[in-house]
Design a protein around this motif. Structure first.
Motif, PDB file in Angstrom:
ATOM      1  N   LYS A 191       3.538   6.940   5.889  1.00 49.20           N
ATOM      2  CA  LYS A 191       4.113   8.258   5.605  1.00 49.20           C
ATOM      3  C   LYS A 191       3.555   8.849   4.317  1.00 49.20           C
ATOM      4  O   LYS A 191       3.435  10.077   4.182  1.00 49.20           O
ATOM      5  N   ARG A 192       3.216   7.979   3.384  1.00 50.58           N
ATOM      6  CA  ARG A 192       2.773   8.420   2.061  1.00 50.58           C
ATOM      7  C   ARG A 192       1.262   8.380   1.901  1.00 50.58           C
ATOM      8  O   ARG A 192       0.727   8.673   0.831  1.00 50.58           O
ATOM      9  N   GLU A 206       6.398   3.026   5.989  1.00 50.90           N
ATOM     10  CA  GLU A 206       6.673   3.844   4.808  1.00 50.90           C
ATOM     11  C   GLU A 206       5.385   4.169   4.053  1.00 50.90           C
ATOM     12  O   GLU A 206       5.214   5.284   3.541  1.00 50.90           O
ATOM     13  N   LEU A 207       4.471   3.205   4.002  1.00 52.82           N
ATOM     14  CA  LEU A 207       3.187   3.463   3.349  1.00 52.82           C
ATOM     15  C   LEU A 207       2.367   4.482   4.150  1.00 52.82           C
ATOM     16  O   LEU A 207       1.682   5.331   3.575  1.00 52.82           O
ATOM     17  N   ILE A 221      -0.696   5.775   1.840  1.00 56.28           N
ATOM     18  CA  ILE A 221      -1.149   4.671   0.991  1.00 56.28           C
ATOM     19  C   ILE A 221      -1.818   3.615   1.870  1.00 56.28           C
ATOM     20  O   ILE A 221      -1.201   3.101   2.814  1.00 56.28           O
ATOM     21  N   CYS A 236       4.353   2.766  -4.616  1.00 53.48           N
ATOM     22  CA  CYS A 236       3.921   4.157  -4.835  1.00 53.48           C
ATOM     23  C   CYS A 236       3.489   4.371  -6.283  1.00 53.48           C
ATOM     24  O   CYS A 236       2.457   5.003  -6.545  1.00 53.48           O
ATOM     25  N   LYS A 246      -0.305   5.453  -7.596  1.00 53.66           N
ATOM     26  CA  LYS A 246      -0.566   6.629  -8.432  1.00 53.66           C
ATOM     27  C   LYS A 246      -1.315   6.262  -9.709  1.00 53.66           C
ATOM     28  O   LYS A 246      -2.100   7.059 -10.239  1.00 53.66           O
TER      29      LYS A 246
END
Length: 260
Positions: free
Chosen positions: A98-99, A95-96, A101, A66, A70
């Motif tokens: 969800k974000r 997880e990526l 990415i 993350c 950014k």
């Protein structure tokens, strides 16, 4: 962007060209500890930040990804072998997702194929086996009951058994209970394609004894099946002289080219 890259079986030159180029371009690399050949990190640039995931939790790995995203940096998640086999990549990808990415995967050479190359082995010999079963014994990660060693052994197919070196006595018993004969050929391959590779051809019954004799307790692969003996198999019809294909006309055995 995150790239999940297969490091290959161990030999530094068995990473794919694409994987090597991704390492060269990476700003951040998260590699799977001692299971990845450290020489592969030499492909990275001087400014690349490298993290050893053996000391990290999933949350810590994702946090690094993350932060890199950014900062507009490219991350390589360097897994052993082929990441889709026992790589625990899906949980990272979720997880990526969800974000938001983005990520891509770059395949690698898995240990069973590195071992086959070291042994000049073909897993799919006609009339012996036409299937390769890749599996493991249950440990800290469970295995569904329907995928038991016994159920797979009943097929008498070629098998590559990962992550089971510490349970070889039990493994042998379960392979035999499933249908393999005690003297079915087996191989214990330690660190396939690494400079310190060791490979011992034995039988299903003697796997644990061979491991104890050579002090092999981890980082080994078990191969099982009659293909290891490479005998009593039929030749492939693909290359038979009388077998016609889109690219070759079939000829009679009498007119086939003879090799002196």
């Amino acid at each position: 962007m995150v790239y999940f890259v297969g490091a290959g079986t161990g030999a530094v030159d068995l990473i794919t060209v694409r994987g090597m180029r991704l390492l060269e371009q990476a700003d951040v690399v998260i590699y799977a500890g001692s299971l990845v050949n450290p020489e592969l990190l030499a492909y990275t640039g001087k400014e690349c930040q490298c993290y050893n995931s053996a000391t990290m939790t999933l949350e810590e790995v994702i946090a690094v990804m993350c932060r890199a995203q950014k900062e507009g940096k490219m991350t390589v998640r360097l897994h052993t072998g082929e990441p889709s086999i026992y790589g625990a990549v899906r949980e990272q990808m979720d997880e990526l997702d969800k974000r938001g990415i983005p990520y891509e995967s770059c395949p690698g050479v898995s240990a069973c194929f590195g071992a086959a190359a070291s042994l000049n082995l073909e897993y799919t010999l006609p009339d012996v086996s036409q299937s390769l079963i890749i599996t493991r014994m249950a440990g800290r990660t469970s295995v569904p009951e329907r995928e038991s060693i016994e159920s797979f052994a009943s097929h008498h197919a070629s098998m590559a058994i990962y992550l089971s070196t510490g349970m070889l006595e039990e493994l042998s018993g379960r392979l035999i209970a499933g249908g393999y004969e005690k003297d079915t050929p087996a191989v214990l391959v330690y660190k396939a394609t690494w400079p310190d590779e060791e490979a011992y051809i034995t039988t299903v019954e003697k796997l644990a004894g061979v491991a104890a004799e050579h002090n092999i307790t981890k980082t080994a692969l078990v191969l099982v099946g009659d293909v290891i003996a490479h005998r009593d198999y039929a030749k492939s019809r693909l290359y038979a002289a009388d077998f016609a294909t889109e690219f070759r006309k079939g000829v009679s055995k009498e007119n086939a080219v003879k090799c002196d």
